[in-house]
Write an enzyme that holds these catalytic residues in place. Sequence first.
Site, mmCIF file in Angstrom:
data_model
loop_
_atom_site.group_PDB
_atom_site.id
_atom_site.type_symbol
_atom_site.label_atom_id
_atom_site.label_comp_id
_atom_site.label_asym_id
_atom_site.label_seq_id
_atom_site.Cartn_x
_atom_site.Cartn_y
_atom_site.Cartn_z
ATOM 1 N N THR A 100 8.936 -2.445 1.121
ATOM 2 C CA THR A 100 9.673 -2.022 1.864
ATOM 3 C C THR A 100 10.022 -3.276 2.888
ATOM 4 O OG1 THR A 100 10.086 -0.666 4.059
ATOM 5 C CG2 THR A 100 7.667 -1.053 3.198
ATOM 6 N N ASP A 101 11.264 -3.260 3.640
ATOM 7 C CA ASP A 101 11.459 -4.038 4.742
ATOM 8 C C ASP A 101 10.649 -3.904 5.712
ATOM 9 O OD1 ASP A 101 12.819 -1.980 5.668
ATOM 10 O OD2 ASP A 101 14.529 -2.614 6.238
ATOM 11 N N GLU A 102 10.069 -2.829 6.001
ATOM 12 C CA GLU A 102 9.026 -2.660 7.294
ATOM 13 C C GLU A 102 7.843 -3.465 7.258
ATOM 14 O OE1 GLU A 102 8.680 1.328 8.518
ATOM 15 O OE2 GLU A 102 10.475 2.160 7.338
ATOM 16 N N TYR A 137 1.654 2.936 8.385
ATOM 17 C CA TYR A 137 2.395 2.934 7.124
ATOM 18 C C TYR A 137 2.779 1.573 6.448
ATOM 19 C CZ TYR A 137 6.718 3.047 4.139
ATOM 20 O OH TYR A 137 7.529 2.654 3.021
ATOM 21 N N LYS A 144 1.681 -0.929 3.423
ATOM 22 C CA LYS A 144 2.405 -1.508 2.337
ATOM 23 C C LYS A 144 2.348 -2.955 2.131
ATOM 24 C CE LYS A 144 5.327 0.481 0.012
ATOM 25 N NZ LYS A 144 5.152 1.065 -1.201
HETATM 26 P P1 NAD Z 1 8.635 9.948 -1.000
HETATM 27 O O1 NAD Z 1 7.726 10.177 0.225
HETATM 28 O O2 NAD Z 1 9.821 10.532 -0.880
HETATM 29 O O3 NAD Z 1 7.798 10.190 -2.263
HETATM 30 C C1 NAD Z 1 6.595 9.577 -2.470
HETATM 31 C C2 NAD Z 1 6.132 10.312 -3.711
HETATM 32 O O4 NAD Z 1 4.814 9.713 -4.151
HETATM 33 C C3 NAD Z 1 5.922 11.614 -3.800
HETATM 34 O O5 NAD Z 1 6.377 12.288 -5.014
HETATM 35 C C4 NAD Z 1 4.495 11.935 -3.858
HETATM 36 O O6 NAD Z 1 4.020 13.280 -4.261
HETATM 37 C C5 NAD Z 1 3.920 10.640 -4.747
HETATM 38 N N1 NAD Z 1 2.709 10.299 -4.391
HETATM 39 C C6 NAD Z 1 2.083 10.122 -3.081
HETATM 40 N N2 NAD Z 1 0.592 9.804 -3.111
HETATM 41 C C7 NAD Z 1 0.503 9.772 -4.549
HETATM 42 C C8 NAD Z 1 -0.621 9.497 -5.253
HETATM 43 N N3 NAD Z 1 -1.880 9.161 -4.720
HETATM 44 N N4 NAD Z 1 -0.717 9.240 -6.776
HETATM 45 C C9 NAD Z 1 0.529 9.757 -7.116
HETATM 46 N N5 NAD Z 1 1.758 10.145 -6.364
HETATM 47 C C10 NAD Z 1 1.575 10.212 -5.228
HETATM 48 O O7 NAD Z 1 8.876 8.297 -0.750
HETATM 49 P P2 NAD Z 1 10.230 7.587 -1.106
HETATM 50 O O8 NAD Z 1 10.942 7.680 -0.017
HETATM 51 O O9 NAD Z 1 10.828 8.294 -2.247
HETATM 52 O O10 NAD Z 1 9.763 6.258 -1.312
HETATM 53 C C11 NAD Z 1 9.363 5.715 -2.567
HETATM 54 C C12 NAD Z 1 8.767 4.320 -2.385
HETATM 55 O O11 NAD Z 1 9.949 3.447 -1.928
HETATM 56 C C13 NAD Z 1 7.700 4.048 -1.626
HETATM 57 O O12 NAD Z 1 6.880 3.090 -2.030
HETATM 58 C C14 NAD Z 1 8.096 3.489 -0.088
HETATM 59 O O13 NAD Z 1 7.449 2.752 0.509
HETATM 60 C C15 NAD Z 1 9.340 2.692 -0.821
HETATM 61 N N6 NAD Z 1 10.644 2.416 0.242
HETATM 62 C C16 NAD Z 1 11.126 3.766 0.500
HETATM 63 C C17 NAD Z 1 12.233 3.339 1.433
HETATM 64 C C18 NAD Z 1 12.849 4.525 1.963
HETATM 65 O O14 NAD Z 1 13.855 4.512 2.774
HETATM 66 N N7 NAD Z 1 12.547 5.740 1.825
HETATM 67 C C19 NAD Z 1 12.756 2.131 1.643
HETATM 68 C C20 NAD Z 1 11.998 1.173 1.160
HETATM 69 C C21 NAD Z 1 11.099 1.274 0.244
HETATM 70 P P1 TYD Z 2 12.702 7.314 9.737
HETATM 71 O O1 TYD Z 2 13.514 8.073 8.911
HETATM 72 O O2 TYD Z 2 11.309 7.914 9.986
HETATM 73 O O3 TYD Z 2 12.502 5.753 8.916
HETATM 74 P P2 TYD Z 2 11.537 4.549 9.459
HETATM 75 O O4 TYD Z 2 10.947 4.763 10.835
HETATM 76 O O5 TYD Z 2 10.701 4.254 8.363
HETATM 77 O O6 TYD Z 2 12.651 3.476 9.685
HETATM 78 O O7 TYD Z 2 13.279 6.893 11.095
HETATM 79 C C1 TYD Z 2 14.399 6.162 11.018
HETATM 80 C C2 TYD Z 2 14.754 5.880 12.678
HETATM 81 O O8 TYD Z 2 15.222 7.074 13.262
HETATM 82 C C3 TYD Z 2 13.464 5.115 13.176
HETATM 83 O O9 TYD Z 2 14.269 4.661 14.385
HETATM 84 C C4 TYD Z 2 12.961 6.479 13.948
HETATM 85 C C5 TYD Z 2 14.020 7.364 14.225
HETATM 86 N N1 TYD Z 2 13.971 8.820 14.261
HETATM 87 C C6 TYD Z 2 14.246 9.735 15.463
HETATM 88 O O10 TYD Z 2 14.890 9.194 16.229
HETATM 89 N N2 TYD Z 2 14.387 10.927 15.209
HETATM 90 C C7 TYD Z 2 13.662 11.469 14.363
HETATM 91 O O11 TYD Z 2 13.233 12.667 14.223
HETATM 92 C C8 TYD Z 2 13.035 10.629 13.136
HETATM 93 C C9 TYD Z 2 12.445 11.293 11.830
HETATM 94 C C10 TYD Z 2 13.417 9.506 13.260
#
Ligand code: NAD
Ligand code: TYD
Length: 334
Positions: A123-125, A147, A151
């Site tokens: 992630t970019d985070e 988190y 990562k």
């Molecule tokens: P999500 O939370 O929707 O899904 C995570 C999945 O991982 C779930 O299905 C969960 O059951 C599974 N999981 C968790 N712990 C586990 C374990 N110990 N063993 C097996 N499975 C397990 O997450 P997402 O948003 O789909 O993100 C997926 C990946 O992409 C993550 O690695 C996240 O860091 C990365 N990512 C997400 C975003 C975003 O905006 N959502 C952006 C950049 C990168």
């Molecule tokens: P989020 O979807 O949790 O992603 P991330 O924190 O990993 O970027 O949040 C996106 C942005 O929205 C972040 O600046 C936090 C803000 N946010 C709110 O203001 N209210 C909310 O209820 C949530 C879940 C997030």
Amino acid sequence: MNILVTGGAGFIGSNFVRYFLEKYPAYSIINLDKLTYAGNLENLSDLQGEPRHRFVCGDIGDSDLVTQLSEECDAIIHFAAETHVDRSIVDPEAFIQTNVLGTHVLLEASRKHAHRLFLHISTDEVYGSCPEGDFTEDDRLNPSSPYSASKAGSDLLVASYHKTYGLPAIITRCSNNYGPFQFPEKLIPLMISNALENKPLPIYGDGLNIRDWLYVLDHCEAIDRVFHQGTAGEIYNIGAEGGKTNLDIVKFVLNTLEKPTSLIQYVKDRPAHDRRYAVNPKKIKDELGWQPQYSIETALEETIQWYCHHPDWWKRIKSGAYRHMYEKIYGASL
Ligand code: NAD
Ligand code: TYD
């Protein structure tokens, strides 16, 4: 080719499994997912009966299981993680367990079975907040939350396995995703579903934090390119280069749903809340020819329509899954 995908019942993983199986008829996927609160087999219901998709419910930290599944596979694409910043603030342990130790178990299995690729979805985070400009792949890791720290830890482990053991590993660092099947604890699906229920839309702080939203299928295509054309040992940033404030996003949602802005409720800010994320995706664009295909205006509108048409999906999830955690941090009820 047989690929071990971890976390394929979550938001991005389920979109990716569907995308990859459809695009590559010669590929099979073993989908290892623990089905935590964020994993949902409903996200994969259209793949029932698909012989190229085998779902295994299990933990990436289970070394025996991972070793056994790895034996049958040529590569790993690793999505599984604990992913919600707010949860990591309340209870970081699962983040270290899955994101750091679980990744280590997968790396060991990949090394043992001499996989052709270990693709780590990060992630970019991990770069932390970006006051101005954008971060390239060489910028330092400066995570703010448990988190993003977990990562970053997993990224460093993956890089060390490449350097030390020559494991053919690649890391991708994508910006915030949105689209169908995103768990309604994240900003966009939470705001859409709350607005549909005429509930308050909780904005942390002043609502001016900036995120660079990318449609999930653009992320899937970027992963596809990295998987097929990326160079082992490299890191690729993925982003849309279009930051928006949280308020911009929330107002767009309300406007699309024809709901009043009076639903907006300002709440206490998130601790260590990153002000702005911005990554530079020049490398994946120049070297691998990736370009986002979806504009935020059209894809966000389509995403809003998807949630309008799938109320059973998010209502089942919202019936209790994240309320308790939210109230614990923000002292406000939803
Ligand atoms: P999500 O939370 O929707 O899904 C995570 C999945 O991982 C779930 O299905 C969960 O059951 C599974 N999981 C968790 N712990 C586990 C374990 N110990 N063993 C097996 N499975 C397990 O997450 P997402 O948003 O789909 O993100 C997926 C990946 O992409 C993550 O690695 C996240 O860091 C990365 N990512 C997400 C975003 C975003 O905006 N959502 C952006 C950049 C990168
Ligand atoms: P989020 O979807 O949790 O992603 P991330 O924190 O990993 O970027 O949040 C996106 C942005 O929205 C972040 O600046 C936090 C803000 N946010 C709110 O203001 N209210 C909310 O209820 C949530 C879940 C997030």
